[in-house]
Design an enzyme around this catalytic site. Structure first.
Site, PDB file in Angstrom:
ATOM      1  N   GLN A 183       4.737   5.397  -1.791  1.00 24.69           N
ATOM      2  CA  GLN A 183       5.118   6.346  -2.831  1.00 24.69           C
ATOM      3  C   GLN A 183       6.481   6.970  -2.533  1.00 24.69           C
ATOM      4  O   GLN A 183       6.828   7.205  -1.376  1.00 24.69           O
ATOM      5  CB  GLN A 183       4.053   7.431  -2.946  1.00 24.69           C
ATOM      6  CG  GLN A 183       4.033   8.089  -4.300  1.00 24.69           C
ATOM      7  CD  GLN A 183       2.654   8.606  -4.665  1.00 24.69           C
ATOM      8  OE1 GLN A 183       1.659   8.023  -4.302  1.00 24.69           O
ATOM      9  NE2 GLN A 183       2.609   9.703  -5.387  1.00 24.69           N
ATOM     10  N   SER A 221       1.336   3.078   3.454  1.00 25.42           N
ATOM     11  CA  SER A 221       0.368   3.817   2.648  1.00 25.42           C
ATOM     12  C   SER A 221      -0.132   2.934   1.505  1.00 25.42           C
ATOM     13  O   SER A 221      -0.757   1.908   1.756  1.00 25.42           O
ATOM     14  CB  SER A 221       0.985   5.128   2.154  1.00 25.42           C
ATOM     15  OG  SER A 221       0.008   5.965   1.578  1.00 25.42           O
ATOM     16  N   LEU A 222       0.136   3.285   0.238  1.00 20.11           N
ATOM     17  CA  LEU A 222      -0.341   2.438  -0.855  1.00 20.11           C
ATOM     18  C   LEU A 222       0.192   1.015  -0.735  1.00 20.11           C
ATOM     19  O   LEU A 222      -0.418   0.062  -1.242  1.00 20.11           O
ATOM     20  CB  LEU A 222       0.040   3.030  -2.215  1.00 20.11           C
ATOM     21  CG  LEU A 222       1.477   2.807  -2.722  1.00 20.11           C
ATOM     22  CD1 LEU A 222       1.602   1.533  -3.545  1.00 20.11           C
ATOM     23  CD2 LEU A 222       1.943   3.987  -3.539  1.00 20.11           C
ATOM     24  N   ARG A 244      -7.316   5.588  -6.674  1.00 22.50           N
ATOM     25  CA  ARG A 244      -6.837   6.255  -5.463  1.00 22.50           C
ATOM     26  C   ARG A 244      -5.903   7.408  -5.809  1.00 22.50           C
ATOM     27  O   ARG A 244      -6.007   8.510  -5.264  1.00 22.50           O
ATOM     28  CB  ARG A 244      -6.122   5.235  -4.575  1.00 22.50           C
ATOM     29  CG  ARG A 244      -5.657   5.744  -3.206  1.00 22.50           C
ATOM     30  CD  ARG A 244      -5.072   4.559  -2.438  1.00 22.50           C
ATOM     31  NE  ARG A 244      -4.613   4.893  -1.085  1.00 22.50           N
ATOM     32  CZ  ARG A 244      -3.377   5.246  -0.756  1.00 22.50           C
ATOM     33  NH1 ARG A 244      -2.437   5.354  -1.708  1.00 22.50           N
ATOM     34  NH2 ARG A 244      -3.052   5.499   0.502  1.00 22.50           N
ATOM     35  N   HIS A 290      -2.748  11.995   3.382  1.00 23.44           N
ATOM     36  CA  HIS A 290      -2.960  11.585   4.779  1.00 23.44           C
ATOM     37  C   HIS A 290      -3.219  12.759   5.719  1.00 23.44           C
ATOM     38  O   HIS A 290      -2.596  12.897   6.758  1.00 23.44           O
ATOM     39  CB  HIS A 290      -1.760  10.749   5.269  1.00 23.44           C
ATOM     40  CG  HIS A 290      -1.552   9.498   4.475  1.00 23.44           C
ATOM     41  ND1 HIS A 290      -2.444   8.460   4.491  1.00 23.44           N
ATOM     42  CD2 HIS A 290      -0.560   9.153   3.619  1.00 23.44           C
ATOM     43  CE1 HIS A 290      -2.001   7.501   3.668  1.00 23.44           C
ATOM     44  NE2 HIS A 290      -0.881   7.912   3.121  1.00 23.44           N
ATOM     45  N   GLN A 345      -7.580   5.313   6.000  1.00 26.76           N
ATOM     46  CA  GLN A 345      -6.155   5.537   5.723  1.00 26.76           C
ATOM     47  C   GLN A 345      -5.923   6.766   4.842  1.00 26.76           C
ATOM     48  O   GLN A 345      -4.891   7.425   4.930  1.00 26.76           O
ATOM     49  CB  GLN A 345      -5.582   4.278   5.039  1.00 26.76           C
ATOM     50  CG  GLN A 345      -4.080   4.268   4.877  1.00 26.76           C
ATOM     51  CD  GLN A 345      -3.670   3.631   3.568  1.00 26.76           C
ATOM     52  OE1 GLN A 345      -4.056   4.082   2.504  1.00 26.76           O
ATOM     53  NE2 GLN A 345      -2.884   2.567   3.662  1.00 26.76           N
TER      54      GLN A 345
END
Length: 311
Positions: free
Chosen positions: A9, A94-95, A119, A203, A252
């Site tokens: 992101q 991440s994503l 998500r 996170h 995660q």
């Protein structure tokens, strides 16, 4: 050896993927399939904005994935190559880990899009707007960042979210704790703390409701063994077993993105070339982590053609 890597992101921008879609029917097919999977004209939002709507987590996550997968698919189908023959590992920030899994054949495109939409919605819903924040600690390594987060917590949640590279670590937690961390950052040896323009504290333990939602969704999703190992964020190591991948994707959500360690681990495994698809964020990080490595960013058709000549 070579790794294909995928951004997270923050790499979204109005107009993303449009030049590629105009030049390639393969890219258009990817964007159309994502639109159909979501029941949303995401491709138009990517093309036209508005930027604040595209930046919403539930839109940014599938949009960044779609843009990167379109780039990979054009490389594969129009360039006549197979990922498994040109990449030894995949990884994403991440994503971007979902994008990596999609690129490596572990999760199909429609499922990946739906998982990322969920998500994004679950992460946004986990913490009321304004109650959580994130900050980049510039000029701080992991140890300094952990010390700053610990000193600033004062009973609130404040922890390291992203260990990006030797000069940038991101912390996440309650807004009060993040404000305190920014105020004391210089005292602990960082150059400065910079609050990030995000709508939720990703996170960190505050994301537990989102982790629970993803556990349920991933339990129902089909995940196959990837064509090449995926270096997972939370262990900074390779994963290929579908049940392990599910578990790591759940962890995660609340866990630290160990990007610096992931890149180091891939380099130690013999990777000398890192190819970022759909962004220009991770390449500079790679160079700060492993200065001798080759780092290439592939965004445009010209980039794809140049990569094809190099592969």
């Amino acid at each position: 050896m070579r790794a294909f890597i995928f951004p997270g992101q923050g790499s979204q921008a109005v107009g993303m993927g449009q030049a590629l879609a105009a030049a390639s029917p393969v890219a258009r097919e990817v964007l159309q399939e994502v639109d159909e999977a979501l029941g949303q004209n995401l491709s138009r939002l990517m093309a036209e904005g508005p930027a604040d709507t595209l930046t919403l987590t539930e839109n940014a996550q599938p949009a960044i994935m779609a843009n990167a997968i379109a780039t990979v698919r054009v490389l594969e189908r129009e360039g006549g190559i197979r990922l498994a023959e040109k990449a030894d590992f995949v990884a994403g920030h991440s994503l971007g880990e979902y994008t990596a899994l999609c690129a490596a054949g572990a999760i199909d495109l429609a499922t990946t899009a739906r998982l990322l939409k969920l998500r994004g919605q679950a992460m946004q819903a986990a913490v009321p707007v304004g109650e959580g924040s994130m900050a980049a600690l510039l000029g701080a390594d992991l140890a300094k960042a952990q010390a700053i987060a610990g000193a600033a917590a004062e009973g609130d949640v404040c922890s390291v979210a992203n260990d990006n590279d030797p000069t940038q670590v991101v912390i996440s937690g309650t807004t009060a704790a993040i404000d305190r961390a920014i105020a004391i950052a210089k005292d602990h040896g960082a150059k400065r703390g910079l609050k990030l323009p995000v709508s939720a504290p990703f996170h960190c333990p505050l994301m537990q409701p989102a982790a629970d939602a993803m556990r349920d969704a991933l339990a129902q999703a089909r995940i196959d063994a990837p064509l090449v190992p995926v270096y997972a964020n939370v262990i900074a190591g390779p994963a290929s077993d579908p049940d392990t991948i599910r578990r790591l994707l759940v962890e995660q959500v609340t866990g630290m993105v160990r990007w610096r360690e992931s890149v180091l681990a891939m380099a130690e495994a013999g990777t000398g070339s890192f190819v970022e698809f759909g962004g220009k964020v991770l390449g500079p990080m790679v160079k700060r982590i492993v200065p001798d490595a080759e780092a290439i960013s592939v965004v445009t058709m010209d980039d794809i053609e140049a990569l094809l000549k190099a592969l």
